[in-house]
Motif scaffolding. Structure first.
Motif, PDB file in Angstrom:
ATOM      1  N   VAL A  57      60.520  83.912  63.656  1.00 47.22           N
ATOM      2  CA  VAL A  57      61.564  85.110  63.988  1.00 47.22           C
ATOM      3  C   VAL A  57      60.404  85.828  65.007  1.00 47.22           C
ATOM      4  O   VAL A  57      61.074  86.445  65.954  1.00 47.22           O
ATOM      5  CB  VAL A  57      61.736  85.897  62.899  1.00 47.22           C
ATOM      6  CG1 VAL A  57      62.492  87.196  63.028  1.00 47.22           C
ATOM      7  CG2 VAL A  57      62.632  85.150  61.716  1.00 47.22           C
ATOM      8  N   VAL A  58      59.124  86.047  64.782  1.00 44.71           N
ATOM      9  CA  VAL A  58      58.438  86.735  65.675  1.00 44.71           C
ATOM     10  C   VAL A  58      58.382  86.189  67.164  1.00 44.71           C
ATOM     11  O   VAL A  58      58.474  86.956  68.230  1.00 44.71           O
ATOM     12  CB  VAL A  58      56.917  86.862  65.040  1.00 44.71           C
ATOM     13  CG1 VAL A  58      56.068  87.698  66.112  1.00 44.71           C
ATOM     14  CG2 VAL A  58      56.982  87.644  63.647  1.00 44.71           C
ATOM     15  N   SER A  61      61.368  86.818  68.969  1.00 42.55           N
ATOM     16  CA  SER A  61      61.499  88.073  69.766  1.00 42.55           C
ATOM     17  C   SER A  61      60.494  88.350  70.951  1.00 42.55           C
ATOM     18  O   SER A  61      60.686  89.380  71.329  1.00 42.55           O
ATOM     19  CB  SER A  61      61.123  89.234  68.472  1.00 42.55           C
ATOM     20  OG  SER A  61      59.760  89.047  68.310  1.00 42.55           O
ATOM     21  N   MET A 179      69.622  84.690  61.222  1.00 39.59           N
ATOM     22  CA  MET A 179      69.346  84.517  62.638  1.00 39.59           C
ATOM     23  C   MET A 179      70.488  83.957  63.611  1.00 39.59           C
ATOM     24  O   MET A 179      70.835  84.411  64.766  1.00 39.59           O
ATOM     25  CB  MET A 179      68.160  83.671  62.822  1.00 39.59           C
ATOM     26  CG  MET A 179      66.809  84.003  62.339  1.00 39.59           C
ATOM     27  SD  MET A 179      66.374  85.594  63.132  1.00 39.59           S
ATOM     28  CE  MET A 179      65.963  85.187  64.878  1.00 39.59           C
ATOM     29  N   THR A 188      67.621  89.653  68.127  1.00 44.05           N
ATOM     30  CA  THR A 188      66.098  89.158  68.080  1.00 44.05           C
ATOM     31  C   THR A 188      66.163  88.392  68.998  1.00 44.05           C
ATOM     32  O   THR A 188      65.217  88.255  70.262  1.00 44.05           O
ATOM     33  CB  THR A 188      65.921  88.756  66.706  1.00 44.05           C
ATOM     34  OG1 THR A 188      65.771  89.731  65.837  1.00 44.05           O
ATOM     35  CG2 THR A 188      64.501  87.867  66.690  1.00 44.05           C
ATOM     36  N   THR A 208      64.588  96.858  66.056  1.00 40.33           N
ATOM     37  CA  THR A 208      64.462  95.699  65.888  1.00 40.33           C
ATOM     38  C   THR A 208      63.064  94.864  65.699  1.00 40.33           C
ATOM     39  O   THR A 208      62.844  94.243  64.705  1.00 40.33           O
ATOM     40  CB  THR A 208      65.536  95.014  67.094  1.00 40.33           C
ATOM     41  OG1 THR A 208      66.671  95.524  67.086  1.00 40.33           O
ATOM     42  CG2 THR A 208      65.537  93.432  66.576  1.00 40.33           C
ATOM     43  N   VAL A 212      61.880  92.832  62.572  1.00 38.69           N
ATOM     44  CA  VAL A 212      61.071  91.492  62.671  1.00 38.69           C
ATOM     45  C   VAL A 212      59.613  91.521  61.980  1.00 38.69           C
ATOM     46  O   VAL A 212      59.527  90.451  61.527  1.00 38.69           O
ATOM     47  CB  VAL A 212      61.230  91.372  64.190  1.00 38.69           C
ATOM     48  CG1 VAL A 212      60.245  89.989  64.437  1.00 38.69           C
ATOM     49  CG2 VAL A 212      62.447  90.955  64.872  1.00 38.69           C
TER      50      VAL A 212
END
Length: 314
Positions: A57-58, A61, A179, A188, A208, A212
């Protein structure tokens, strides 16, 4: 036809390679294909897979989180301090670890979103902070004598299948759903693809990004709970280099290090792939130090493939 083939291989190539490696190891070593060893592979992949899905997820982004391994240690210590027999209800050590993870994650998110700090720098700083807090809280020694209920969190089984397997599947599928099917997930991806365009489109980039990194911290907190439960101690040195294992699973899973691209199931296969490789090396008696060499080589190759594929698309 060539373009279709490349697209198909990019989508399913990792899965094919994964099953090919599993088949080869199963043929080469009868020990590898034993049910108890295959369950060990899943156990090995569980914590790394949970961290990898947070790292995914990081990275999608457009960032990176170097603090995850240290957060595992900090959260594990916090859980262990509250996890002694008859001290608190089981929910207390769980919430303590999650709070520790969210706190560091929130600090990362605020630093990136509102402090305009490069993710590498802020998470490098919080990596040191989290490790230092783990050492301070534990007084530099492992916190031991945890309750049987806390130990059962990761050592228990259901139909002979370890709880760890269910945690991994549930968390990965849940994050995959978020996601792919929520506004947060779409935002994201947009931020990682083009941050300036996302801002022009009216996306609240700052909030956001905070969410995240807080999510990644919470998942690192889960990793701390599971590791403390599995090892029956909250060791301040726990989780060393786990962030690199998470990055390895992410890049092998096809997530672009430049952001905006990646699928949850690729990360799951990537984590399982690394667990299979490590298990195979152990079975064949390879020096543990060479495992680090193998991991580093795999990261370089995976990123190189990503860069080259982007070059061809451009």
């Amino acid at each position: 036809m060539n373009i279709k083939y490349r697209k198909w291989m990019k989508e399913y190539g990792l899965i094919i390679i994964f099953f090919f490696v599993v088949v080869i190891l199963s043929i080469a070593s009868p020990v590898f294909r034993l049910p108890r060893n295959l369950l060990n592979v899943v156990k090995q992949a569980s914590v790394n897979g949970i961290l990898a899905i947070g790292m995914m997820v990081v990275i999608i982004s457009g960032g990176i989180d170097l603090s995850m391994g240290s957060v595992v240690g900090f959260a594990g210590v916090c859980a262990a301090l509250c996890g002694h027999p008859e001290q608190f209800p089981l929910i207390v050590p769980v919430l303590a670890a999650l709070a520790a993870g969210c706190l560091i994650g929130l600090l990362n998110g605020i630093g990136v979103a509102y402090g305009d700090l490069p993710p590498f720098i802020i998470t490098l700083g919080t990596m040191s902070i989290a490790r230092g807090l783990a050492l301070i809280f534990s007084k530099g020694i492992p916190v031991i004598k945890l309750s049987p209920e806390f130990q059962a969190i990761s050592t228990g089984t259901l139909f002979s299948i370890p709880y760890l397997s269910f945690y991994l599947i549930l968390i990965v599928v849940a994050i995959g759903f978020v996601m792919n099917n929520t506004i947060f997930g779409r935002h994201t991806y947009s931020i990682g693809g083009n941050k300036e365009a996302a801002m022009v489109a009216g996306i609240n980039v700052k909030s956001t990004l905070v969410a995240v990194y807080t999510l990644a911290g919470a998942l690192a907190g889960v990793g701390g709970i599971l590791m403390a439960s599995r090892t029956n101690q909250g060791a301040p040195t726990m989780g060393v280099s786990y962030e690199m294992d998470a990055v390895t699973g992410v890049v092998i899973g096809g997530v672009s290090m430049s952001g905006g691209v990646g699928k949850w199931y690729g990360v799951l296969i990537g984590a399982l792939f690394m667990a299979v490789i490590e298990n195979g090396l152990t079975i064949f008696g390879v020096d543990p130090n060479w495992k680090q060499v193998v991991k580093g080589t795999i990261i370089i190759i995976a990123v190189l493939i990503d860069v080259k594929s982007k070059g061809r698309q451009n």
